[in-house]
Every structure is written in structure tokens, then in C-alpha cells.
Design an enzyme around this catalytic site. Structure first.
Site, PDB file in Angstrom:
ATOM      1  CB  THR A  47      31.603 118.258 -39.947  1.00 37.87           C
ATOM      2  OG1 THR A  47      30.369 118.239 -40.707  1.00 37.87           O
ATOM      3  CG2 THR A  47      31.450 117.349 -38.729  1.00 37.87           C
ATOM      4  CB  CYS A  48      33.246 120.548 -44.104  1.00 32.14           C
ATOM      5  SG  CYS A  48      32.850 118.914 -44.774  1.00 32.14           S
ATOM      6  CD  GLU A 118      32.149 112.242 -44.736  1.00 35.77           C
ATOM      7  OE1 GLU A 118      33.331 112.177 -44.381  1.00 35.77           O
ATOM      8  OE2 GLU A 118      31.467 113.265 -44.654  1.00 35.77           O
ATOM      9  CD  GLU A 120      37.246 112.596 -44.955  1.00 33.54           C
ATOM     10  OE1 GLU A 120      36.269 113.346 -45.125  1.00 33.54           O
ATOM     11  OE2 GLU A 120      38.167 112.477 -45.782  1.00 33.54           O
ATOM     12  CD  GLN A 124      34.302 115.206 -39.680  1.00 33.92           C
ATOM     13  OE1 GLN A 124      33.205 114.761 -40.037  1.00 33.92           O
ATOM     14  NE2 GLN A 124      35.010 116.016 -40.442  1.00 33.92           N
ATOM     15  N   GLY A 193      47.130 123.611 -43.814  1.00 32.74           N
ATOM     16  CA  GLY A 193      46.483 123.096 -42.614  1.00 32.74           C
ATOM     17  C   GLY A 193      47.108 121.791 -42.167  1.00 32.74           C
ATOM     18  CB  THR A 194      48.741 120.701 -39.408  1.00 34.36           C
ATOM     19  OG1 THR A 194      48.264 121.596 -38.391  1.00 34.36           O
ATOM     20  CG2 THR A 194      49.838 121.379 -40.213  1.00 34.36           C
ATOM     21  N   GLY A 195      45.288 119.640 -39.721  1.00 33.61           N
ATOM     22  CA  GLY A 195      44.285 118.904 -38.959  1.00 33.61           C
ATOM     23  C   GLY A 195      43.989 117.540 -39.553  1.00 33.61           C
ATOM     24  CB  ALA A 198      46.098 118.248 -43.177  1.00 37.13           C
TER      25      ALA A 198
END
Length: 479
Positions: A47-48, A118, A120, A124, A193-195, A198
């Protein structure tokens, strides 16, 4: 089977080092399973702000074998990413047994995140398992581990305030940008971006009242994303930027290009993490300074003699930077990247974290009890097999004695019903004797498994302490 994990995140490494280490992460799981015989399964979370490998090892492990396995996997990571093997080995925290479970459950629940709580990361973790399935690198134990992690995350999300807070990297980024923007209902946003990020950005922008949202994609997915999310596709990024107040860049396109080049094999072996340039150095950014300058010039021409507009705020949420860092030097532009967000991540109330941690600890303990129970099952099965051999022998002996007695009396051999009665009596007596033995065998096998895993944990902790000490030494020498 033994669980082994090698993890690196924002907690141990700066994001530049993590970015370089995770280059080529998309291929690591396949390579590890394909080249390391004892590894029965692998799932990779990238991940980021983290890069983690979870391995199911089909072999007894000792302190020395943990060191060997870690070094082997680190070399594979080094080959994929372009860092040196020593640097890769020092970058990871090594865990085995129950510590693997505890860590993954905490990660999936957002307790180990850059922005604690978080949600998200839950998605993931699910996607990481889905990718492992597609690549055929998962295993039965890893399937159960990751599915239980997702269920635990869901419970944290529904049963604690941690899940109700709406905390995320995207939300934090928008909160930081808010003071530099016009009111949200009049703000114009551009997504690059479209992931999944986004999609999360669209939801977060709309929750704040922003409705003027457009999307740009190098891969040509802008129109499909726009249709599914009710936003506007744009073909020219420079034109879109010239009319924007805020840009959220989360394409990860540069990271995929780096990974693709790493998989094809570098022509010149890159140097380690301590160098100024990694394998990504020659790859262009999705958004460079020249494009931003042109966009600002167009915006200025359009404004004419009107008062100075708000600055253009750019949020770079990609680990492998979408945005050239030199964009921060362009006049009238504010650039926030992941390092900025990490520095501004807010704290969470202690009691909220403690409640979530309690759910994680309970789930991890139950998972380990179930897993160790399966380890003990082998000993129980062996005992049952032994008992079955005894049952068959005793039935045959009893039938033979009865046959002999009947023959002496001149009577025919035992009928099937007589044999069934003998068999039931023998099985009842043998199984009654088995109960206490099964309890004792299961307890002994579980205790032995716990002791073995405790020894493994000590070995992993020693390896991690060595790596941590070396990282500290590297950091001091670089000053």
C-alpha cells in the site's frame, strides 16, 4: 505449517526507503512460492505506507532456518526492487507464529495505519488475498488467516468508535487542504487515477459538499470511471489543472511502470536504498512541473486583472510519487505528499484504541487456538488409527474364540448378527479407554506446538533486533 511474515511500513522506514523497497512487489509472491520449496503459500500487502509478505512455510523452523528463510526472501525482494540484499534484509521486521496473526489483524483493523482507524486498509487486505488467488500463491492456512483478519476488521468497524470516525488518508489530506481552498460547494477538483483511492476521494469530496469533480487517466479508464461515479472525464490534464482548485493524484501509474521494468530485469543493477537514485529515477512522473507551470499560466491568462486566485492544492497520495517533487517550487502551488500527511496524522483517544485492540487480541487468540488445535489433530488421528488396529485385532480374536466354542459343541459358525454384537462391544470398550488418552495427547501436542512457536518467536525477535540496530547505525552514519 508455520506462519512467517516479513513486514516493512511507515513505522520502521521513511517513505522514500519504503518506496524503493516495494518496487516490483507485484511479482514477489509468485517468485517466492516458485523458487523457495518449503514456502507453500504467500500473500503480499503493498500500500502507500507498507510492504508486507505473509508466508505459509511447510517445514520445521528453528532460529537458524528463520534467518536462512528471511535472507532468501530478502534476496528475492532485492532482485525485484533493485536494492541490495543486505538493505532488504535490514528493512524487514520478522514475525512467526502468533505474532503474525496479531500483526495482520491489527493492520486490517487500522490500528497500525498511518492514520489510525482508517478503513481503506480493510479493502486493501481483501484485495491482497484476491491477487494471491489469481496468482495461485495462497494456501489453506493463509486463506483462513486473511478471511479471519477481514472479519475482525469488520467487527472493529461496527463495534467501536474507531470505525465510525471516517478516518482515512484521503480524509486527512482534504482536511489539511481545506484552509487553502474556496468553500467546498464552489471548489473544483481533479482526480488523477481511477483506482480505489480515486473512488474514496470522490466519496470524501462529496461528503464535504464538492460536486465539481473531473477525472483524468493515462490508461484511458477516465470515461468508464466517470460514468460509474457520476463525475466528468477530461482528456487534457493541463487544461483541467488550469481550472482546478484541488488535485488528488492517486494513479500509482509510475509505481506500475517501475514494477514492470523490475520484472523485465534492469540492465544495470541499481544501488541500495542509501543512494540518491533508485530504479525509478529515470521514469517520468504522471504530473511534472512543466505541466503545472503551463496550467498556472493558462489560469492567469484567464483571470486577467482579477484578484490573485486561491493556490492550486495538489495531493499526491501515491507511494511511488505521481507528482514530481519540483512541483512544490511552482509559484501558487501547494504540494502535500504522504510524508506531509504522516507528519500531520492525528492521535486517537486511548480508550477507543484499547477497545479495538481488545477485539483484535481476542480474535488472534482464538485463531491461534484453532490453528494449534489442528496441529494436535494429527496426534489424535494417529491415536485413533492405532485404536482401530486394536479393534480389528480384538474383533477377529473374539470371533475366532466363538467359532471354536461353537464348533466344539457341534454348532454352526457365528452369524453376521453375532459378529456385529461382538464388534459393537469391542469398539465401545476400546473407545471408552480412548477418551482420557485423547485428552492427554491433545494437551501434550498443543503444549509442544506452543513451546516450539515460542522458540521461533524468540528467534524472530532476535533477528528483528539485529535489523533494527543496523538500521539505526545506518541512520547515524548517514547524518
Amino acid at each position: 505449517m508455520v506462519l512467517l511474515s516479513l513486514t516493512a511500513s511507515h513505522r520502521e522506514l521513511d517513505l522514500d526507503a519504503l518506496e524503493r523497497l516495494s518496487t516490483g512487489s507485484s511479482s514477489v509472491g509468485r517468485v517466492v512460492v516458485g523458487t523457495c520449496g518449503p514456502v507453500a503459500g504467500a500473500v503480499v500487502i503493498s500500500t502507500c505506507n507498507r510492504f508486507e509478505l505473509y508466508l505459509d512455510v511447510d517445514a520445521p523452523l528453528s532460529g537458524d532456518s528463520i534467518r536462512h528463510a528471511t535472507r532468501h526472501v530478502a534476496e528475492l525482494v532485492a532482485h525485484a526492487s533493485g536494492v541490495t540484499g543486505d538493505v532488504a534484509a535490514r528493512s524487514f521486521t520478522v514475525r512467526t507464529g502468533p505474532e503474525v496473526t496479531e500483526h495482520l489483524f491489527a493492520v486490517a483493523s487500522g490500528l497500525d495505519a498511518m492514520v489510525v482507524g482508517e478503513r481503506e486498509i480493510a479493502g486493501q487486505v481483501k484485495r491482497s488475498l484476491a491477487i494471491a488467488r489469481e496468482q495461485e500463491t495462497t494456501s489453506k492456512t493463509l486463506e483462513l488467516l486473511f478471511q479471519t483478519a477481514s472479519r475482525t476488521s469488520k467487527r472493529v468497524g461496527t463495534d467501536t468508535e474507531l470505525g465510525a470516525a471516517g478516518r482515512s488518508v484521503v480524509a486527512l489530506a482534504l482536511d489539511l487542504a481545506e484552509s487553502e481552498l474556496p468553500p467546498w460547494d464552489g471548489a473544483r477538483a481533479v482526480l488523477i487515477g481511477t483506482g480505489s483511492y480515486a473512488g474514496a476521494s470522490v466519496a470524501a469530496l462529496r461528503a464535504r459538499g464538492c460536486e465539481d469533480i473531473s477525472v483524468y487517466s493515462q490508461s484511458g479508464r477516465a470515461e468508464a470511471f466517470a460514468e460509474s461515479h457520476g463525475v466528468r472525464p477530461v482528456a487534457s490534464l493541463v487544461e483541467a489543472l488550469s481550472d482546478a482548485d484541488i488535485v488528488v493524484s492517486c494513479s500509482g501509474a509510475r509505481g506500475r511502470a517501475i514494477a514492470a521494468r523490475a520484472e523485465s530485469g534492469p540492465t544495470t543493477p541499481p544501488r541500495g536504498l542509501t543512494t540518491d537514485a533508485g530504479p525509478e529515477a529515470s521514469l517520468g512522473h504522471v504530473l511534472d512541473a512543466a505541466a503545472v507551470v503551463r496550467a498556472r499560466e493558462r489560469a492567469a491568462d484567464r483571470a486577467g486583472d482579477e484578484p490573485e486566485p486561491h493556490p492550486l492544492v495538489i495531493l499526491d497520495l501515491a507511494l511511488h510519487r505521481d507528482v514530481d517533487p519540483r512541483v512544490a517550487d511552482v509559484e501558487g502551488v501547494l504540494l502535500y505528499d504522504l510524508a506531509t500527511l504522516k507528519a500531520h496524522a492525528p492521535a486517537v483517544a486511548h480508550d477507543v484504541v484499547a477497545q479495538a485492540q481488545g477485539i483484535v487480541d481476542t480474535a488472534a487468540r482464538r485463531f491461534e487456538e484453532t490453528r494449534l488445535g489442528r496441529e494436535a489433530d494429527a496426534a489424535v488421528v494417529a491415536l485413533l488409527d492405532e485404536a482401530e488396529v486394536r479393534v480389528v485385532a480384538e474383533i477377529e480374536a473374539a470371533v475366532a474364540r466363538l467359532t471354536e466354542e461353537l464348533a466344539l459343541r457341534g454348532e454352526p459358525a457365528p452369524e453376521e448378527a453375532d459378529v456385529d454384537v461382538i464388534a459393537r462391544d469391542v469398539r465401545k470398550r476400546v473407545h471408552a479407554d480412548l477418551h482420557d488418552k485423547i485428552v492427554a495427547v491433545r494437551a501434550r501436542a498443543t503444549a509442544e506446538a506452543r513451546a516450539a512457536e515460542a522458540a521461533l518467536v524468540q528467534g524472530a525477535e532476535a533477528l528483528t533486533m539485529e535489523a533494527s540496530a543496523q538500521r539505526d547505525a545506518d541512520h547515524r552514519s548517514s547524518r
